[in-house]
Write a protein that holds these residues in place. Structure first.
Motif, PDB file in Angstrom:
ATOM      1  N   THR A 156      18.915  39.052  33.072  1.00 54.52           N
ATOM      2  CA  THR A 156      19.868  38.588  32.054  1.00 54.52           C
ATOM      3  C   THR A 156      21.056  39.546  32.001  1.00 54.52           C
ATOM      4  OG1 THR A 156      18.012  37.760  30.737  1.00 54.52           O
ATOM      5  CG2 THR A 156      20.130  37.970  29.609  1.00 54.52           C
ATOM      6  N   ALA A 157      20.759  40.851  32.025  1.00 59.17           N
ATOM      7  CA  ALA A 157      21.828  41.849  31.925  1.00 59.17           C
ATOM      8  C   ALA A 157      22.752  41.774  33.130  1.00 59.17           C
ATOM      9  CB  ALA A 157      21.227  43.249  31.802  1.00 59.17           C
ATOM     10  N   SER A 158      22.188  41.722  34.347  1.00 57.73           N
ATOM     11  CA  SER A 158      23.106  41.712  35.499  1.00 57.73           C
ATOM     12  C   SER A 158      23.880  40.407  35.573  1.00 57.73           C
ATOM     13  CB  SER A 158      22.418  42.067  36.830  1.00 57.73           C
ATOM     14  OG  SER A 158      21.103  41.690  36.855  1.00 57.73           O
ATOM     15  N   ALA A 159      23.232  39.299  35.197  1.00 55.76           N
ATOM     16  CA  ALA A 159      23.946  38.010  35.247  1.00 55.76           C
ATOM     17  C   ALA A 159      25.077  37.973  34.212  1.00 55.76           C
ATOM     18  CB  ALA A 159      22.962  36.872  35.021  1.00 55.76           C
ATOM     19  N   LEU A 160      24.823  38.521  33.029  1.00 54.11           N
ATOM     20  CA  LEU A 160      25.898  38.555  32.015  1.00 54.11           C
ATOM     21  C   LEU A 160      27.021  39.491  32.455  1.00 54.11           C
ATOM     22  CD1 LEU A 160      24.043  38.545  28.576  1.00 54.11           C
ATOM     23  CD2 LEU A 160      25.794  36.912  29.327  1.00 54.11           C
ATOM     24  N   ALA A 161      26.634  40.627  33.046  1.00 50.99           N
ATOM     25  CA  ALA A 161      27.658  41.581  33.502  1.00 50.99           C
ATOM     26  C   ALA A 161      28.581  40.910  34.509  1.00 50.99           C
ATOM     27  CB  ALA A 161      26.993  42.815  34.112  1.00 50.99           C
ATOM     28  N   LYS A 162      27.991  40.113  35.399  1.00 52.22           N
ATOM     29  CA  LYS A 162      28.803  39.410  36.406  1.00 52.22           C
ATOM     30  C   LYS A 162      29.680  38.343  35.733  1.00 52.22           C
ATOM     31  CE  LYS A 162      30.217  37.440  40.137  1.00 52.22           C
ATOM     32  NZ  LYS A 162      31.353  38.057  40.805  1.00 52.22           N
TER      33      LYS A 162
END
Ligand code: ADP
Ligand code: ASP
Ligand code: MG
Length: 417
Positions: A156-162
């Motif tokens: 979730t964190a990496s997808a939101l960061a992207k």
């Protein structure tokens, strides 16, 4: 002004004190003029407790209902973290995965992200608020609530960061970074300041849970640098990026990975004829069971034993498929072994250094560790041993490959409640 995604794992939000500590850290980051998006995991062992609750009312775990249940864990911590921020005078708002538009496929328990809309997060940030997002979850194209697989708040964190084009994606956990081995098992493990996506991918794939595999895959595919660090000490952690630790020669071995999450299944005395493996592994793949290592013993009397490993968590699904197929193909029986460990050596320099496997097997033999299965990739060698040998095997390999740091891990290693 930067946009920073900060993800806090289960131990980092395990109790009210920890949640307040997290809120203080977020408030501090915000007070420095940054926009902050917080992603939280469920508190402590909340997800395990929910799984046990489900088990206690029913043997069959219906995917949709399991996801309705499991997503509540993250919803609790998102709401509480937001309240703790309010108590510090920080304007903040919590969201579920569905509310922020994390759109997934329809596969319950292991859904894949298809798209991250993120509109409500952008609106909250534009209004000067901290957005607190419940990790590990989304909404399917059929508008059902889904979860993304164990450990997937990292995803979730990496997808939101992207999706938000964030300047940093910080993964806060209960160790100070990524080490040459799990410091809970190998106290002499050394912290890596930097590790490449490829090596981290192999470590995660070999079962190191410091970062969930799919979050590393995502971060690599979309080039989202991750900073893994501790919410207990707040010191600089490990950067996971597309670069190696240094521009010098690659280290031959970057880490020893241990994994107790798999089980071994052996199908005994299978007729040795074409199509048997396909008959077995096709239905397992169709049921989304992640089969890992496979070994087929040579046949003498026209039969052969097929052993494979798979996550313990997939056992309930796999069991009925395997016994059905074993009967159909005329095998003698099925055996299970839950007491196994997988131990892997990972290192990008391995591909140009012969003799690593031989040295690994010699080290294990000298320490009287019996090897049940072996598998390799260009930058990884894995063996299966008995679970009882895990510590001895990991520590002796860590020493033999020159990874020991000379001092034992000294930061807090909180007990997982
Ligand atoms: P979180 O709840 O924060 O997501 P996880 O349990 O998923 O935390 O991951 C952190 C744990 O990963 C650490 O407590 C540590 O025991 C384990 N771990 C396994 N391998 C490593 C490694 N190579 N480096 C650091 N931690 C590791
Ligand atoms: N709470 C979920 C789990 O325990 C997701 C996560 O912690 O990342 O798997
Ligand atoms: Mg985790």
């Amino acid at each position: 002004m930067a946009l920073i995604v900060q993800k806090f794992g289960g131990t980092s939000v395990a109790d009210p004190d920890r949640i307040r500590a997290v809120a203080e850290h977020v408030a501090f980051t915000k007070s420095r003029g940054n926009d902050v998006v917080v992603v939280v995991s469920a508190m402590g062992k909340a997800t395990d407790n929910l799984l046990a609750l489900a088990d206690s009312v029913s043997g069959t775990q219906h995917g949709r209902e399991m996801d309705m249940l499991l997503t509540t864990g993250e919803r609790v911590s998102a709401a509480l973290t937001t309240m703790a921020l309010h108590a510090l005078g920080v304007d903040a708002v919590s969201f579920t995965g569905s509310q922020v538009g994390i759109i997934t496929d329809n596969v319950h328990r292991k859904a894949k992200i298809l798209e991250v809309k993120g509109d409500r997060v952008r609106e909250a940030l534009a209004a000067g608020k901290v957005a607190v997002v419940a990790g590990f979850q989304g909404v399917s194209i059929d508008r059902e609530i889904t979860t993304l697989g164990r450990g997937a708040s990292d995803l979730t964190a990496s997808a939101l960061a992207k999706a938000l084009d964030a300047d940093a994606c910080e993964i806060y956990t209960d160790v100070t970074g990524v080490f040459t081995a799990d410091p809970r098992i190998v106290p002499q493990a050394r912290k890596l300041h930097r590790i490449s996506f490829d090596e981290m991918l192999e470590m995660a794939g070999a079962g190191s849970k410091v970062l969930a595999l799919r979050s590393v895959e995502f971060a690599r595919n979309h080039n989202v640098p991750l900073h893994v660090r501790s919410s207990f000490t707040w010191e600089q952690g490990t950067w996971v990026t597309d670069q190696q630790e240094s521009n010098m020669e690659e280290p031959i071995i970057s880490g020893v990975v241990t994994d107790l999450s798999e089980s071994k299944v052996t199908i005994v005395a299978v007729p040795d004829r074409p199509g048997i493996s396909a008959a077995l592994f096709e239905p397992l793949a169709a049921a989304n069971v992640n089969v890992d290592m496979i070994v087929q013993n040579t046949s003498h009397d026209g039969t052969t034993d097929i052993s494979f490993t798979m996550p313990k968590a997939d056992m309930a699904t796999a069991e009925s498929i395997v016994s059905r197929i074993a009967a159909e193909i005329g095998a003698r029986g099925v055996e299970h072994d839950n007491q196994i460990a997988k131990i892997s050596l990972v290192g990008a320099g391995m591909k140009s250094s012969p003799g690593i496997a031989a040295k690994m097997f010699r080290t294990l033999a000298d320490n009287e560790v019996n090897i049940a299965m072996i598998s390799t990739s260009t930058i990884r060698i894995s063996v299966v041993t008995s679970a009882a040998d895990l510590e001895k095997a990991a520590r002796s390999l860590h020493t033999a490959f020159g990874l020991d740091s000379g001092e034992a891990y000294s930061a807090p290693l909180p007990e997982r409640k």
